[in-house]
Design an enzyme around this catalytic site. Structure first.
Site, PDB file in Angstrom:
ATOM      1  N   GLY A  18       0.838  -1.205   0.000  1.00 58.63           N
ATOM      2  CA  GLY A  18       0.000   0.000   0.000  1.00 58.63           C
ATOM      3  C   GLY A  18       0.871   1.252   0.000  1.00 58.63           C
ATOM      4  O   GLY A  18       2.086   1.178   0.180  1.00 58.63           O
ATOM      5  N   SER A  19       0.246   2.417  -0.198  1.00 61.58           N
ATOM      6  CA  SER A  19       1.038   3.650  -0.321  1.00 61.58           C
ATOM      7  C   SER A  19       1.787   3.988   0.970  1.00 61.58           C
ATOM      8  O   SER A  19       2.968   4.329   0.939  1.00 61.58           O
ATOM      9  CB  SER A  19       0.158   4.823  -0.764  1.00 61.58           C
ATOM     10  OG  SER A  19      -0.881   5.017   0.168  1.00 61.58           O
ATOM     11  N   GLU A  20       1.099   3.863   2.129  1.00 57.03           N
ATOM     12  CA  GLU A  20       1.768   4.164   3.415  1.00 57.03           C
ATOM     13  C   GLU A  20       2.872   3.153   3.695  1.00 57.03           C
ATOM     14  O   GLU A  20       3.994   3.511   4.076  1.00 57.03           O
ATOM     15  CB  GLU A  20       0.748   4.109   4.565  1.00 57.03           C
ATOM     16  CG  GLU A  20      -0.327   5.162   4.513  1.00 57.03           C
ATOM     17  CD  GLU A  20       0.194   6.527   4.919  1.00 57.03           C
ATOM     18  OE1 GLU A  20       0.893   6.635   5.941  1.00 57.03           O
ATOM     19  OE2 GLU A  20      -0.106   7.500   4.198  1.00 57.03           O
ATOM     20  N   LYS A  43      -0.800 -11.137  -2.923  1.00 55.37           N
ATOM     21  CA  LYS A  43       0.379 -10.717  -3.695  1.00 55.37           C
ATOM     22  C   LYS A  43       1.623 -11.540  -3.361  1.00 55.37           C
ATOM     23  O   LYS A  43       2.749 -11.173  -3.705  1.00 55.37           O
ATOM     24  CB  LYS A  43       0.660  -9.224  -3.471  1.00 55.37           C
ATOM     25  CG  LYS A  43      -0.443  -8.328  -4.038  1.00 55.37           C
ATOM     26  CD  LYS A  43      -0.025  -6.881  -4.143  1.00 55.37           C
ATOM     27  CE  LYS A  43      -1.139  -6.066  -4.796  1.00 55.37           C
ATOM     28  NZ  LYS A  43      -0.824  -4.630  -4.808  1.00 55.37           N
ATOM     29  N   THR A  97      -1.471   2.212  12.463  1.00 57.88           N
ATOM     30  CA  THR A  97      -2.846   2.551  12.062  1.00 57.88           C
ATOM     31  C   THR A  97      -3.599   3.365  13.108  1.00 57.88           C
ATOM     32  O   THR A  97      -3.613   3.016  14.289  1.00 57.88           O
ATOM     33  CB  THR A  97      -3.637   1.263  11.764  1.00 57.88           C
ATOM     34  OG1 THR A  97      -2.891   0.450  10.861  1.00 57.88           O
ATOM     35  CG2 THR A  97      -5.005   1.572  11.171  1.00 57.88           C
ATOM     36  N   GLU A  98      -4.249   4.424  12.637  1.00 60.47           N
ATOM     37  CA  GLU A  98      -5.093   5.251  13.500  1.00 60.47           C
ATOM     38  C   GLU A  98      -6.558   4.957  13.170  1.00 60.47           C
ATOM     39  O   GLU A  98      -6.886   4.618  12.033  1.00 60.47           O
ATOM     40  CB  GLU A  98      -4.793   6.735  13.231  1.00 60.47           C
ATOM     41  CG  GLU A  98      -5.572   7.680  14.102  1.00 60.47           C
ATOM     42  CD  GLU A  98      -5.166   9.139  13.917  1.00 60.47           C
ATOM     43  OE1 GLU A  98      -5.780   9.993  14.574  1.00 60.47           O
ATOM     44  OE2 GLU A  98      -4.247   9.431  13.114  1.00 60.47           O
ATOM     45  N   TYR A 159       9.567  13.471  18.585  1.00 63.31           N
ATOM     46  CA  TYR A 159      10.639  14.012  17.734  1.00 63.31           C
ATOM     47  C   TYR A 159      11.198  15.295  18.337  1.00 63.31           C
ATOM     48  O   TYR A 159      12.402  15.538  18.305  1.00 63.31           O
ATOM     49  CB  TYR A 159      10.150  14.305  16.294  1.00 63.31           C
ATOM     50  CG  TYR A 159       9.119  13.364  15.737  1.00 63.31           C
ATOM     51  CD1 TYR A 159       9.118  12.006  16.083  1.00 63.31           C
ATOM     52  CD2 TYR A 159       8.129  13.805  14.855  1.00 63.31           C
ATOM     53  CE1 TYR A 159       8.161  11.131  15.576  1.00 63.31           C
ATOM     54  CE2 TYR A 159       7.179  12.940  14.337  1.00 63.31           C
ATOM     55  CZ  TYR A 159       7.188  11.606  14.715  1.00 63.31           C
ATOM     56  OH  TYR A 159       6.240  10.755  14.217  1.00 63.31           O
ATOM     57  N   GLU A 209      -0.264  13.079  28.208  1.00 62.31           N
ATOM     58  CA  GLU A 209      -1.267  14.066  27.825  1.00 62.31           C
ATOM     59  C   GLU A 209      -2.515  13.852  28.670  1.00 62.31           C
ATOM     60  O   GLU A 209      -2.612  12.877  29.410  1.00 62.31           O
ATOM     61  CB  GLU A 209      -1.578  13.967  26.322  1.00 62.31           C
ATOM     62  CG  GLU A 209      -2.116  12.626  25.886  1.00 62.31           C
ATOM     63  CD  GLU A 209      -2.164  12.444  24.364  1.00 62.31           C
ATOM     64  OE1 GLU A 209      -1.447  13.158  23.634  1.00 62.31           O
ATOM     65  OE2 GLU A 209      -2.910  11.572  23.915  1.00 62.31           O
ATOM     66  N   HIS A 248      -5.943  13.073  19.876  1.00 58.31           N
ATOM     67  CA  HIS A 248      -5.965  11.634  20.082  1.00 58.31           C
ATOM     68  C   HIS A 248      -7.300  11.194  20.662  1.00 58.31           C
ATOM     69  O   HIS A 248      -7.883  11.886  21.492  1.00 58.31           O
ATOM     70  CB  HIS A 248      -4.857  11.212  21.061  1.00 58.31           C
ATOM     71  CG  HIS A 248      -3.507  11.188  20.431  1.00 58.31           C
ATOM     72  ND1 HIS A 248      -2.344  11.369  21.152  1.00 58.31           N
ATOM     73  CD2 HIS A 248      -3.105  10.989  19.152  1.00 58.31           C
ATOM     74  CE1 HIS A 248      -1.299  11.279  20.348  1.00 58.31           C
ATOM     75  NE2 HIS A 248      -1.735  11.055  19.131  1.00 58.31           N
TER      76      HIS A 248
END
Length: 291
Positions: A18-20, A43, A97-98, A159, A209, A248
């Site tokens: 997949g793209s991600e 695949k 995954t979110e 980060y 948080e 979140h």
């Protein structure tokens, strides 16, 4: 020594083509992570990014000896992907995954609890041991090897903290993004415990948080275990209005103990060096390590 992932980790990517999955697998390979293949049902037998593609996780484990998986599967199928990885004998399952439905995560959490594996996430940035393995979506160039461990509910603040620690001439042992969903695999306390038991980690940055009890549980555990290593803490969400989900899914104030102010108070009472702004993290780490 590192925790969770290192240069010997054999990593597979679920949702590889997949793209991600493609984008981040490419970045991980470029970083030097030992990506041994990926899984996309239907695949199997193909090559992608010069790595083998398998139909199932058990095929991938059997043929590559993979012990770490990173999941980029769409929310509706991600809980099944977690259970499949656990079933196949993967030891560390990192779920990016979110938006996985809570009911699915309840089922997946229950399914994996008696299996010999550790789930990080979901809705997390992953885990990085600088210079060895990046299993996630974090910008690798920010992280340099050192002696500070990071545990964070927030990706971007992971980060930010790493960048500040590095700019103080210090570096990171392992950074663990635990994820911001209501149901996650590895709690703040469990991630802190891993770093407390790591010989190379001399100081821990703990970023929490609003919402839930994870930071309070961790703080109480740290004190009960004799504050063996200095911990610098930051709680995001000081100005969040009560009762509103913030960013979140897990960041929602449910009661008086869920607020940033209440959490900071608990952290301080348990001997944690609390900063009021993320901009102060690096300086505080340098200060406690030099004292």
């Amino acid at each position: 020594m590192s925790v969770l992932v290192n240069k010997d980790s054999k990593v597979i990517v679920q949702g590889f083509t997949g793209s991600e999955g493609t984008f981040h697998a490419e970045q991980m390979i470029e970083y030097g992570t030992n990506v041994v293949g990926g899984v996309t049902p239907g695949k199997g037998g193909q090559k992608h990014l010069d790595k083998p593609v398998f139909n199932t996780v058990s095929d991938a484990v059997e043929q590559t000896g993979a012990d770490v998986s990173i999941i980029f599967v769409p929310p509706a199928f991600a809980a099944d992907a977690i259970m499949e990885a656990a079933d196949a004998g993967i030891k560390v399952i990192i779920t990016i995954t979110e938006g996985i439905p809570v009911a699915d995560m309840v089922k997946a959490s229950d399914y994996i609890k008696d299996r010999d594996c550790r789930l990080i996430g979901p809705n997390c940035p992953g885990v990085i041991t600088p210079g060895e393995a990046k299993v996630g979506i974090m910008p690798g160039f920010v992280f340099k090897k050192g002696k500070v461990g990071i545990v964070s509910k927030s990706g971007t603040l992971t980060y930010e903290a790493a960048d500040q620690v590095v700019k103080q001439g210090l570096g990171i042992t392992t950074a663990i993004g635990i994820g911001g969903d209501p149901i996650i695999g590895t709690t703040t306390k469990e991630a802190v415990e891993l770093l407390m038991n790591d010989d190379e980690t001399e100081c821990i940055v703990m970023i929490g948080e609003i919402g839930g009890q994870l930071e309070a549980d961790a703080a109480q555990w740290i004190k009960a275990n004799g504050n063996k290593k200095p911990v610098v803490g930051f709680i995001a969400g000081e100005t969040a209005p009560a009762g509103r989900t913030m960013g979140h899914a897990g960041a929602i104030v449910g009661g008086s103990e869920d607020t940033a102010q209440a959490k900071k108070k608990i952290l301080k009472e348990n001997g944690i060096h609390v900063v009021d702004s993320p901009a102060e993290i690096g300086m505080k780490v340098a200060e406690v390590l030099n004292s």
